[in-house]
Motif scaffolding. Structure first.
Motif, PDB file in Angstrom:
ATOM      1  N   THR A 151      -5.933  -9.575   3.944  1.00 17.66           N
ATOM      2  CA  THR A 151      -5.922  -8.145   3.682  1.00 17.66           C
ATOM      3  C   THR A 151      -6.782  -7.379   4.687  1.00 17.66           C
ATOM      4  O   THR A 151      -7.653  -7.948   5.350  1.00 17.66           O
ATOM      5  N   HIS A 153      -8.888  -3.855   4.123  1.00 17.88           N
ATOM      6  CA  HIS A 153      -9.270  -2.826   3.169  1.00 17.88           C
ATOM      7  C   HIS A 153      -9.992  -1.674   3.859  1.00 17.88           C
ATOM      8  O   HIS A 153     -10.751  -1.882   4.805  1.00 17.88           O
ATOM      9  N   GLU A 154      -9.735  -0.482   3.375  1.00 16.37           N
ATOM     10  CA  GLU A 154     -10.481   0.698   3.819  1.00 16.37           C
ATOM     11  C   GLU A 154     -11.671   0.902   2.891  1.00 16.37           C
ATOM     12  O   GLU A 154     -11.511   0.974   1.669  1.00 16.37           O
ATOM     13  N   TYR A 277     -13.151  -0.517   8.116  1.00 17.66           N
ATOM     14  CA  TYR A 277     -12.192  -1.469   7.563  1.00 17.66           C
ATOM     15  C   TYR A 277     -12.803  -2.860   7.527  1.00 17.66           C
ATOM     16  O   TYR A 277     -13.636  -3.226   8.355  1.00 17.66           O
ATOM     17  N   VAL A 280     -13.005  -7.014   0.871  1.00 13.25           N
ATOM     18  CA  VAL A 280     -13.583  -6.567  -0.396  1.00 13.25           C
ATOM     19  C   VAL A 280     -15.007  -7.079  -0.571  1.00 13.25           C
ATOM     20  O   VAL A 280     -15.755  -6.574  -1.417  1.00 13.25           O
ATOM     21  N   VAL A 295     -13.132   1.056  -2.276  1.00 13.59           N
ATOM     22  CA  VAL A 295     -12.556  -0.010  -1.465  1.00 13.59           C
ATOM     23  C   VAL A 295     -11.066  -0.061  -1.819  1.00 13.59           C
ATOM     24  O   VAL A 295     -10.709  -0.389  -2.951  1.00 13.59           O
ATOM     25  N   LYS A 296     -10.224   0.280  -0.861  1.00 14.62           N
ATOM     26  CA  LYS A 296      -8.790   0.434  -1.125  1.00 14.62           C
ATOM     27  C   LYS A 296      -7.999  -0.420  -0.152  1.00 14.62           C
ATOM     28  O   LYS A 296      -8.275  -0.434   1.052  1.00 14.62           O
ATOM     29  N   LEU A 297      -6.993  -1.124  -0.680  1.00 13.37           N
ATOM     30  CA  LEU A 297      -6.139  -1.926   0.187  1.00 13.37           C
ATOM     31  C   LEU A 297      -5.417  -1.030   1.175  1.00 13.37           C
ATOM     32  O   LEU A 297      -4.749  -0.074   0.797  1.00 13.37           O
ATOM     33  N   HIS A 298      -5.566  -1.358   2.456  1.00  9.11           N
ATOM     34  CA  HIS A 298      -4.847  -0.635   3.498  1.00  9.11           C
ATOM     35  C   HIS A 298      -3.545  -1.339   3.836  1.00  9.11           C
ATOM     36  O   HIS A 298      -2.488  -0.708   3.904  1.00  9.11           O
ATOM     37  N   SER A 406      -9.742 -11.622   5.576  1.00  9.53           N
ATOM     38  CA  SER A 406      -9.623 -10.183   5.827  1.00  9.53           C
ATOM     39  C   SER A 406      -9.590  -9.947   7.326  1.00  9.53           C
ATOM     40  O   SER A 406      -9.805 -10.856   8.127  1.00  9.53           O
TER      41      SER A 406
END
Length: 411
Positions: A151, A153-154, A277, A280, A295-298, A406
């Motif tokens: 992943t 993440h932003e 970026y 998590v 923390v958001k999945l990009h 990540s």
């Protein structure tokens, strides 16, 4: 087992030389084909002509660009990026793929699939055991053997919450002479972050200049040298406000982390948020007093295992753990990958031989999330992505265990 000091991953001799088809796949031949690539990128990614031309100038046509011709026309194009990814503390050679595009008049004919198949054959022949990409669409890449593998993440933090008093370490602008130390600092950090890039020139150029936005670098130093650094782009918002985008940030000590966060907090009069970026499990978040962040999945990134045995031997494995796993792999594109393998792990290294009982059976596509640690074997079995007995599932769970994979870099 060979010792870590003597063992190296080497391309297989019979696969080193790559021949491109005379009328099919290869680097652009002339200015006309380069112009066709720029046109494909412009239409595929809704770029302006100026942005497409600037993108083309940043690439190395002979080394990085590949086109697929249909007759006398360029039907599709992509960029290949030679780099590495860290798995188990070792850098595994990978071929990154970017800017995949098909001419509007050649769509709907399987052009993209053929383009990717040619690329994968070249990538395997180069000796790289893995290929990695960010998918604009998933069905295409799944057809040729890619699957979710990690992943990006932003991470967004409210700048006013960064109320740190740390100023004991020196912080100054990065100079050209600092760059070798910066590279070493990044590698020291990234090797313990599963899936992070072992950056080449392409990735480092994007850290310092993100599509025309110049990032300003700052170095954090202590008595023993570099303790951290960051690269920041300041982006204007409405009413004189701004947000801070970190193209890279590394801290090796708690003092360096607090000094970086204090530096960002010093922007509070005008900056509203800082974002970067990663994963998590970003350790900087542990230092924040409150959960004043998101923390958001990009995006998920995808991996294609090009050479099963080489990929398993190239990565690192848990120290102090020994075990064996009997695999049976199916691969529609590469018959060389098809069949049974015995994976034997000891003291952080692996050896792979043909044969065994094939007690864990899966397609090469589903090997990707198992290999990187994105999904455990029991989860893959529950979704019908592999077949295995309980003992093999437990063994795979132990061998492939590790931090969540990540990526910080986009390519």
């Amino acid at each position: 087992m060979r010792s870590a000091g003597t063992r190296r991953h080497r391309p297989r001799e019979r696969e080193r030389h790559v021949e491109t088809q005379p009328g099919g796949f290869g680097p652009p031949r002339d200015e006309r084909e380069l112009a066709a690539v720029a046109d494909i990128v412009m239409h595929s990614y809704a770029m302006s002509p100026a942005d497409s031309a600037a993108w083309l100038q940043r690439t190395k046509p002979a080394a990085d660009l590949r086109v697929l011709r249909e007759g006398a026309e360029v039907a599709g194009s992509l960029v290949l990026i030679r780099m590495g990814q860290w798995f188990g503390g070792r850098s595994v050679p990978v071929i990154g793929v970017g800017s995949v595009g098909v001419s509007p008049v050649h769509r709907g004919r399987g052009t993209a699939t053929r383009l990717m198949q040619h690329l994968l054959r070249e990538a395997r022949a180069s000796g790289a055991p893995l290929s990695v990409l960010y998918p604009a669409t998933q069905p295409l890449y799944r057809r040729v053997g890619y699957e979710h593998a990690g992943t990006r993440h932003e991470i967004r933090v409210q700048v006013p919450s960064l109320d740190f008093g740390e100023r004991t370490l020196a912080l100054r602008p990065i100079e050209a002479a600092d760059l070798p130390a910066i590279v070493l600092s990044y590698q020291r950090h990234a090797r313990h972050r599963t899936g992070w890039l072992d950056r080449g020139d392409f990735a480092w150029a994007r850290v310092q200049n993100m599509r025309g936005e110049v990032a300003h670098g700052y170095l954090v130093e202590g008595k023993d040298g570099v303790e951290g650094y960051l690269y920041v782009i300041r982006r204007a918002l409405k009413d004189l406000k701004q947000e801070l985008f970190l193209t890279d940030v590394v801290a090796h000590t708690p003092a360096a982390a607090r000094r970086i966060l204090r530096f960002l907090g010093d922007h509070r009069s005008l900056a509203t948020e800082v974002f970067w970026y990663g994963g998590v499990d970003d350790p900087l978040l542990l230092l924040l007093r409150e959960q004043t962040y998101s923390v958001k999945l990009h995006m998920h990134w995808m991996v294609r295992v090009l050479d099963v045995a080489a990929a398993l031997e190239a990565r690192g494995w848990p120290e102090g753990l020994s075990g064996a796993l009997h695999l049976e792999v199916e691969d529609d594109l590469f018959p060389e990958n098809q069949g049974r393998y015995v994976l034997e792990v000891s003291d952080g290294q692996a050896e792979v031989r043909r044969g065994g009982d094939g007690r864990l059976r899966l397609h090469v596509r589903e090997l990707a999330p198992l290999y990187t640690g994105l999904l455990r074997a029991d989860a893959l079995r529950a979704m019908g992505a592999l077949e295995a007995d309980d003992a093999s599932v437990r063994a795979a769970g132990a061998l492939f265990a590790g931090p969540p994979p990540s990526l910080r870099d986009m390519f």
